[in-house]
Structures are given as structure tokens and as C-alpha cells.
Design a protein around this motif. Structure first.
Motif, short mmCIF file in Angstrom:
data_model
loop_
_atom_site.label_atom_id
_atom_site.label_comp_id
_atom_site.label_asym_id
_atom_site.label_seq_id
_atom_site.Cartn_x
_atom_site.Cartn_y
_atom_site.Cartn_z
N GLU A 94 0.85 -1.21 0.01
CA GLU A 94 0.07 0.05 -0.04
C GLU A 94 0.93 1.13 0.08
O GLU A 94 1.68 1.14 0.49
N PRO A 95 0.49 2.21 -0.66
CA PRO A 95 -0.80 2.59 -1.60
C PRO A 95 -0.92 1.97 -2.75
O PRO A 95 -1.96 2.22 -3.58
N PHE A 96 0.29 1.28 -3.10
CA PHE A 96 0.46 1.04 -4.84
C PHE A 96 -0.73 -0.19 -5.28
O PHE A 96 -1.21 -0.18 -6.17
N TYR A 97 -0.81 -0.92 -4.21
CA TYR A 97 -1.79 -2.13 -4.39
C TYR A 97 -3.28 -1.55 -4.45
O TYR A 97 -3.92 -1.76 -5.58
N GLN A 98 -3.60 -0.39 -3.80
CA GLN A 98 -5.04 0.33 -4.17
C GLN A 98 -4.85 0.96 -5.39
O GLN A 98 -5.78 0.94 -6.07
N PHE A 99 -3.83 1.81 -5.50
CA PHE A 99 -3.53 2.32 -6.95
C PHE A 99 -3.85 1.70 -8.03
O PHE A 99 -4.59 1.90 -8.91
N MET A 100 -3.19 0.46 -7.99
CA MET A 100 -3.40 -0.69 -8.94
C MET A 100 -4.72 -0.88 -9.40
O MET A 100 -5.22 -1.10 -10.40
N ARG A 101 -5.36 -1.48 -8.12
CA ARG A 101 -6.78 -2.04 -8.39
C ARG A 101 -7.75 -0.83 -8.76
O ARG A 101 -8.69 -1.28 -9.73
N GLN A 102 -7.56 0.33 -8.29
CA GLN A 102 -8.35 1.45 -8.80
C GLN A 102 -8.20 1.95 -10.11
O GLN A 102 -9.30 2.41 -11.11
N GLN A 103 -6.92 1.75 -10.51
CA GLN A 103 -6.48 2.18 -11.85
C GLN A 103 -7.22 0.98 -13.10
O GLN A 103 -7.72 1.19 -14.11
N ASP A 160 4.23 10.33 -7.15
CA ASP A 160 4.97 10.71 -8.18
C ASP A 160 5.48 9.23 -9.06
O ASP A 160 5.28 9.25 -10.31
N VAL A 161 5.65 8.11 -8.26
CA VAL A 161 5.91 6.95 -8.71
C VAL A 161 4.68 6.47 -9.56
O VAL A 161 4.96 6.14 -10.84
N TRP A 162 3.46 6.42 -9.05
CA TRP A 162 2.33 6.01 -9.72
C TRP A 162 1.92 6.97 -11.12
O TRP A 162 1.65 6.33 -12.23
N LYS A 163 2.23 8.18 -11.09
CA LYS A 163 2.26 9.06 -12.29
C LYS A 163 3.22 8.54 -13.27
O LYS A 163 2.84 8.45 -14.52
N ARG A 164 4.06 8.06 -12.99
CA ARG A 164 5.25 7.76 -13.79
C ARG A 164 4.93 6.46 -14.45
O ARG A 164 5.03 6.16 -15.65
N LEU A 165 4.19 5.48 -13.58
CA LEU A 165 4.13 4.09 -14.16
C LEU A 165 2.85 4.22 -15.03
O LEU A 165 2.69 3.38 -16.02
N VAL A 166 1.73 5.12 -14.98
CA VAL A 166 0.55 5.13 -15.64
C VAL A 166 0.92 6.07 -16.89
O VAL A 166 0.21 6.00 -17.86
N GLY A 167 1.80 6.97 -16.70
CA GLY A 167 2.09 7.76 -18.09
C GLY A 167 1.41 9.08 -18.01
O GLY A 167 0.57 9.49 -17.13
N GLY A 168 1.70 9.84 -19.03
CA GLY A 168 0.80 11.18 -19.39
C GLY A 168 -0.20 11.27 -20.11
O GLY A 168 -0.76 12.05 -20.99
N CYS A 169 -1.13 10.00 -19.84
CA CYS A 169 -2.60 10.02 -20.62
C CYS A 169 -3.63 10.68 -19.99
O CYS A 169 -4.60 10.67 -20.52
N GLY A 170 -3.25 11.43 -18.81
CA GLY A 170 -4.36 12.07 -18.08
C GLY A 170 -5.26 11.13 -17.42
O GLY A 170 -6.42 11.60 -16.86
N ARG A 171 -5.11 10.01 -17.27
CA ARG A 171 -5.91 8.81 -16.62
C ARG A 171 -5.64 8.78 -14.99
O ARG A 171 -6.42 8.27 -14.23
N PHE A 172 -4.54 9.48 -14.38
CA PHE A 172 -4.45 9.55 -12.95
C PHE A 172 -3.84 11.21 -12.64
O PHE A 172 -2.87 11.74 -13.28
N MET A 173 -4.51 11.82 -11.64
CA MET A 173 -4.18 12.93 -11.01
C MET A 173 -3.99 13.05 -9.62
O MET A 173 -4.76 12.27 -8.94
#
Length: 208
Positions: free
Chosen positions: A100-109, A156-169
Motif C-alpha cells: 500500500e498505497p500502490f496495491y490500491q492505486f493498481m486496483r482502482q486504475q 510521483d511513482v504512480w504518475k510515472r507508471l501510468v504515464g501522461g495519458c491524463g488517467r491519473f491525477m
């Protein structure tokens, strides 16, 4: 707007007890809230919202549940799929997300991605918005040891993993309320006074 949104379908194929319905906020992936609106370009967007207050997380891996279930087996198909929203070039090892919190980030994404693919409620885009206080420095720590090279904070880590597609803020609570004032929004004056009284640490961001 809805609270504890789990999606109209069990998109993540999470396990549900036989003859039982999924329950918002219990034993399945959910977001604190979901808001749908029409953008200026005419497209319909849903934003899944997760907000934190005093949460903090340690460096304990959640890969294996207390029941003995290997959680990677539940979500692996989403990670391996062609439509995975995570940059797998930056994350060769799926196990790194089970802190956590990456486990939650992953599931919600994953939930947001699958809702978008299904065009849930007619949505063209589905994104994830994360809100947390700047002053909760414990929350921002990168708890997964092998992800620390990707950023200074968890978001910051999650933004980088998801990229610049605007799907995470991600936005801090202070930033979110900083633009609000009773001068501009007189109908919200009572609510702004409540926020300033209830959460003194955000008082400097709210202009009453």
C-alpha cells in the motif's frame, strides 16, 4: 455523483461468495466517490476519487492474504493484458505493486480502465483523482523498496507508471481548497467555515 463506487460490473473478476452480491466498500475494489460530467469538448468523463486523511503505510507486502490466497493470481490477467494502463517497461515485476498505497492505486486504475473500455454509463473517459494532505508526510513515502528509484513520493511513482495519458491525477487537500473563497462562492460560505473549523491545518488555504 455516487459514493463507494465499485462499477456496474465485476470488471476485475474479484471473488464474491456464492449467491452473494457485491457490496460497496466491502471486499471489492471501490473508489470513495465517482463524479460524471460532460467536458467542453462534448465527451463524457467519469472521475473516480480517492481521498486520504491520516493514513500511513509500512513496508509490508500484501501479496499473500491472511487466508493464504496469492493476490497476484486475482489481478495478473489485467497486468498481462494488452490494455494494461501500467507501463510494464518500468515495472517488470508485478509483485512490486503489492504494497500500500500502490496495491490500491493498481486496483482502482484497473477499475477505471475497464469502466472506460465498457463505456460505463456512456462515459468516453474514466480517470482516477487522488487527494491527500501535504502535511501527512507518512502517506507520501514510497513503501515498495524496488519502486523508490521511480520517484520521491508514492503519487510521483504512480504518475510515472501510468504515464501522461491524463488517467491519473493527484492534488493535495490544501491545493484543492486553496482556490475557494466565500467572496467568489457566497453560497458555500457556511461550508467553508465548517472546513476551516473542522480541519485547522487547512485554514490557511480556505479564504472565508
Amino acid at each position: 455523483m455516487a459514493f463507494e463506487w465499485i462499477g456496474e460490473e465485476n470488471y476485475l473478476r474479484e471473488r464474491v461468495a456464492r449467491n452473494s452480491a457485491r457490496t460497496r466498500g466491502a471486499n471489492c475494489t471501490s473508489a470513495d466517490a465517482a463524479v460524471m460530467f460532460e467536458r467542453t469538448d462534448g465527451r463524457r468523463q467519469i472521475v473516480l476519487i480517492e481521498w486520504k486523511y491520516t493514513e500511513s503505510y509500512g513496508g509490508l507486502s500484501l501479496k499473500i492474504a491472511k487466508s493464504g490466497t496469492d493476490r497476484t493470481g486475482i489481478y495478473r490477467w489485467l497486468f498481462d493484458g494488452d490494455n494494461c494502463p501500467i507501463d510494464k517497461a518500468l515495472l517488470p515485476d508485478f509483485d512490486r505493486l503489492f504494497y500500500e498505497p500502490f496495491y490500491q492505486f493498481m486496483r482502482q486504475q484497473f477499475l477505471a480502465s475497464r469502466m472506460e473500455m465498457a463505456k460505463e454509463l456512456g462515459a468516453d473517459l474514466v480517470s482516477l483523482l487522488h487527494i491527500a494532505p501535504n502535511q501527512n508526510t507518512d502517506f507520501w513515502k514510497v513503501t515498495s523498496p524496488e519502486l523508490r528509484e521511480l520517484g520521491k513520493t508514492a503519487t510521483d511513482v504512480w504518475k510515472r507508471l501510468v504515464g501522461g495519458c491524463g488517467r491519473f491525477m493527484s492534488v493535495s487537500t490544501e491545493e484543492l481548497f486553496g482556490g475557494l473563497s466565500s467572496d467568489r462562492l457566497p453560497e458555500m460560505a457556511a461550508w467553508l467555515e465548517y472546513i476551516a473549523a473542522r480541519y485547522p491545518w487547512v485554514r490557511g488555504s480556505v479564504r472565508i
